[in-house]
Design a protein around this motif. Structure first.
Motif, PDB file in Angstrom:
ATOM      1  N   ILE A  24      53.912 -76.980 -51.266  1.00  0.00           N
ATOM      2  CA  ILE A  24      52.720 -76.832 -52.098  1.00  0.00           C
ATOM      3  C   ILE A  24      51.485 -76.817 -51.214  1.00  0.00           C
ATOM      4  O   ILE A  24      51.367 -77.619 -50.283  1.00  0.00           O
ATOM      5  CB  ILE A  24      52.629 -77.995 -53.104  1.00  0.00           C
ATOM      6  CG1 ILE A  24      53.818 -77.961 -54.059  1.00  0.00           C
ATOM      7  CG2 ILE A  24      51.323 -77.943 -53.877  1.00  0.00           C
ATOM      8  CD1 ILE A  24      53.956 -79.215 -54.892  1.00  0.00           C
ATOM      9  N   CYS A  25      50.573 -75.917 -51.484  1.00  0.00           N
ATOM     10  CA  CYS A  25      49.338 -75.823 -50.702  1.00  0.00           C
ATOM     11  C   CYS A  25      48.182 -75.412 -51.620  1.00  0.00           C
ATOM     12  O   CYS A  25      48.225 -74.322 -52.203  1.00  0.00           O
ATOM     13  CB  CYS A  25      49.501 -74.820 -49.573  1.00  0.00           C
ATOM     14  SG  CYS A  25      48.099 -74.773 -48.439  1.00  0.00           S
ATOM     15  N   PRO A  26      47.152 -76.288 -51.767  1.00  0.00           N
ATOM     16  CA  PRO A  26      46.992 -77.613 -51.154  1.00  0.00           C
ATOM     17  C   PRO A  26      47.979 -78.624 -51.735  1.00  0.00           C
ATOM     18  O   PRO A  26      48.633 -78.325 -52.742  1.00  0.00           O
ATOM     19  CB  PRO A  26      45.547 -77.985 -51.505  1.00  0.00           C
ATOM     20  CG  PRO A  26      45.264 -77.236 -52.754  1.00  0.00           C
ATOM     21  CD  PRO A  26      46.006 -75.937 -52.633  1.00  0.00           C
ATOM     22  N   PRO A  27      48.085 -79.812 -51.129  1.00  0.00           N
ATOM     23  CA  PRO A  27      49.060 -80.804 -51.586  1.00  0.00           C
ATOM     24  C   PRO A  27      48.879 -81.162 -53.055  1.00  0.00           C
ATOM     25  O   PRO A  27      47.775 -81.077 -53.608  1.00  0.00           O
ATOM     26  CB  PRO A  27      48.771 -82.009 -50.679  1.00  0.00           C
ATOM     27  CG  PRO A  27      48.162 -81.424 -49.455  1.00  0.00           C
ATOM     28  CD  PRO A  27      47.345 -80.264 -49.933  1.00  0.00           C
ATOM     29  N   ALA A  28      49.982 -81.601 -53.669  1.00  0.00           N
ATOM     30  CA  ALA A  28      49.978 -81.890 -55.103  1.00  0.00           C
ATOM     31  C   ALA A  28      48.913 -82.917 -55.480  1.00  0.00           C
ATOM     32  O   ALA A  28      48.244 -82.767 -56.512  1.00  0.00           O
ATOM     33  CB  ALA A  28      51.354 -82.370 -55.527  1.00  0.00           C
ATOM     34  N   ALA A  29      48.737 -83.964 -54.670  1.00  0.00           N
ATOM     35  CA  ALA A  29      47.757 -85.000 -55.015  1.00  0.00           C
ATOM     36  C   ALA A  29      46.344 -84.423 -55.073  1.00  0.00           C
ATOM     37  O   ALA A  29      45.540 -84.801 -55.928  1.00  0.00           O
ATOM     38  CB  ALA A  29      47.824 -86.143 -54.014  1.00  0.00           C
ATOM     39  N   ASP A  30      46.036 -83.484 -54.188  1.00  0.00           N
ATOM     40  CA  ASP A  30      44.724 -82.843 -54.198  1.00  0.00           C
ATOM     41  C   ASP A  30      44.551 -81.984 -55.450  1.00  0.00           C
ATOM     42  O   ASP A  30      43.471 -81.954 -56.055  1.00  0.00           O
ATOM     43  CB  ASP A  30      44.552 -81.970 -52.955  1.00  0.00           C
ATOM     44  CG  ASP A  30      44.488 -82.764 -51.673  1.00  0.00           C
ATOM     45  OD1 ASP A  30      44.694 -83.997 -51.716  1.00  0.00           O
ATOM     46  OD2 ASP A  30      44.239 -82.170 -50.613  1.00  0.00           O
ATOM     47  N   VAL A  31      45.620 -81.293 -55.834  1.00  0.00           N
ATOM     48  CA  VAL A  31      45.562 -80.460 -57.032  1.00  0.00           C
ATOM     49  C   VAL A  31      45.363 -81.330 -58.271  1.00  0.00           C
ATOM     50  O   VAL A  31      44.555 -81.004 -59.143  1.00  0.00           O
ATOM     51  CB  VAL A  31      46.852 -79.625 -57.168  1.00  0.00           C
ATOM     52  CG1 VAL A  31      46.862 -78.859 -58.489  1.00  0.00           C
ATOM     53  CG2 VAL A  31      46.990 -78.657 -55.991  1.00  0.00           C
ATOM     54  N   VAL A  45      42.576 -89.537 -54.406  1.00  0.00           N
ATOM     55  CA  VAL A  45      43.839 -88.933 -53.987  1.00  0.00           C
ATOM     56  C   VAL A  45      44.870 -89.997 -53.632  1.00  0.00           C
ATOM     57  O   VAL A  45      46.057 -89.851 -53.956  1.00  0.00           O
ATOM     58  CB  VAL A  45      43.602 -87.984 -52.793  1.00  0.00           C
ATOM     59  CG1 VAL A  45      44.915 -87.535 -52.180  1.00  0.00           C
ATOM     60  CG2 VAL A  45      42.782 -86.772 -53.235  1.00  0.00           C
ATOM     61  N   ASP A  46      44.455 -91.084 -53.008  1.00  0.00           N
ATOM     62  CA  ASP A  46      45.411 -92.125 -52.627  1.00  0.00           C
ATOM     63  C   ASP A  46      46.047 -92.771 -53.853  1.00  0.00           C
ATOM     64  O   ASP A  46      47.255 -93.057 -53.869  1.00  0.00           O
ATOM     65  CB  ASP A  46      44.725 -93.194 -51.767  1.00  0.00           C
ATOM     66  CG  ASP A  46      44.384 -92.690 -50.381  1.00  0.00           C
ATOM     67  OD1 ASP A  46      44.968 -91.663 -49.961  1.00  0.00           O
ATOM     68  OD2 ASP A  46      43.531 -93.316 -49.710  1.00  0.00           O
ATOM     69  N   ILE A  47      45.245 -93.027 -54.873  1.00  0.00           N
ATOM     70  CA  ILE A  47      45.773 -93.610 -56.112  1.00  0.00           C
ATOM     71  C   ILE A  47      46.731 -92.632 -56.781  1.00  0.00           C
ATOM     72  O   ILE A  47      47.815 -93.000 -57.242  1.00  0.00           O
ATOM     73  CB  ILE A  47      44.628 -93.983 -57.075  1.00  0.00           C
ATOM     74  CG1 ILE A  47      43.812 -95.140 -56.491  1.00  0.00           C
ATOM     75  CG2 ILE A  47      45.174 -94.349 -58.454  1.00  0.00           C
ATOM     76  CD1 ILE A  47      42.594 -95.494 -57.313  1.00  0.00           C
ATOM     77  N   ILE A  48      46.342 -91.378 -56.825  1.00  0.00           N
ATOM     78  CA  ILE A  48      47.203 -90.349 -57.424  1.00  0.00           C
ATOM     79  C   ILE A  48      48.522 -90.271 -56.686  1.00  0.00           C
ATOM     80  O   ILE A  48      49.596 -90.223 -57.296  1.00  0.00           O
ATOM     81  CB  ILE A  48      46.491 -88.986 -57.420  1.00  0.00           C
ATOM     82  CG1 ILE A  48      45.346 -88.998 -58.441  1.00  0.00           C
ATOM     83  CG2 ILE A  48      47.470 -87.855 -57.717  1.00  0.00           C
ATOM     84  CD1 ILE A  48      44.479 -87.766 -58.406  1.00  0.00           C
TER      85      ILE A  48
END
Length: 223
Positions: A24-31, A45-48
């Motif tokens: 996945i690009c960008p990473p899933a947490a960013d999306v 993002v860290d919590i996600i």
């Protein structure tokens, strides 16, 4: 973690999809963070990422309790539960946005070496395929990348009715490949689902993990 590979006996090679050939690009947490922000959620993002891991663990445990059986409906519900857990809210619009986002080839990239490896193996192996714990969205994603065109068989858990590491998943792989399980090499990045699941079902398997198996799928060309 490479086991006792018997290279001369291999008649088919199957690959896991996510984090083996595709990422996945960008990473899933960013999306997730970006999609959530548009609807008023302010999760970092860290919590996600932490909630995503926990939600994924819970859903895997649920599937294990049901013997790893699955369906298209189950896969959709699985991702609903993951999205709802991450945001602590059952926002249907948010779920639909994320579901559709990851259905688009633009959300994915093929690892640079994948095309080279698949092209080379296609000249040596009667059968190449993709075998993944996913849903029917993977068809459109995989079909959009010419590098994956030589993967003639595409096995998707929601269509088979079983998720890895169920032996039923790997039995279907052998059936569609038309050979014995021991004549199949399965390559993936997950120790439990891919390596342990495949070897328990009688397949040969290689784990794509630095320091614990293959450093890159390009090492398959040395087999």
């Amino acid at each position: 973690m490479t086991g006792r590979l018997v290279a001369g006996s291999i008649r088919a090679v199957f690959f896991d999809a996510v984090d083996t050939l595709l990422h996945i690009c960008p990473p899933a947490a960013d999306v997730y963070a970006e999609a959530g922000a548009k609807l008023g959620y302010s999760l970092g993002v860290d919590i996600i990422r932490a909630r995503f891991r926990e939600a994924f663990r819970q859903q895997d445990a649920e599937d294990a309790r049901h013997g790893w059986s699955t369906s298209e409906e189950r896969e959709c519900r699985r991702w609903q539960e993951i999205v709802y857990f991450v945001f602590q809210d059952d926002n249907a619009n948010l779920f639909q946005h994320l579901w559709q986002h990851f259905a688009q080839p633009s959300a994915w990239q093929v690892f640079p070496e994948a095309g080279e490896v698949i092209a080379a193996l296609s000249k040596r192996m009667p059968t190449l395929g993709l075998a993944s714990n996913f849903d029917r969205r993977l068809h459109a994603v995989a079909a959009a990348f010419p590098e994956l065109a030589n993967l003639r068989i595409r096995l998707i858990s929601s269509e088979i009715g079983w998720r890895k590491p169920s032996p039923n998943f790997f039995a279907e792989m052998a059936r569609q490949a038309g050979c014995e399980p021991a004549q199949i090499l399965y390559v993936g990045d997950d120790p439990a689902n891919d390596y342990d699941g495949a070897t328990a079902a009688g397949l040969q398997s290689l784990l794509l993990k630095p320091n614990h198996g293959l450093r890159s799928v390009r090492e398959l060309l040395m087999i």
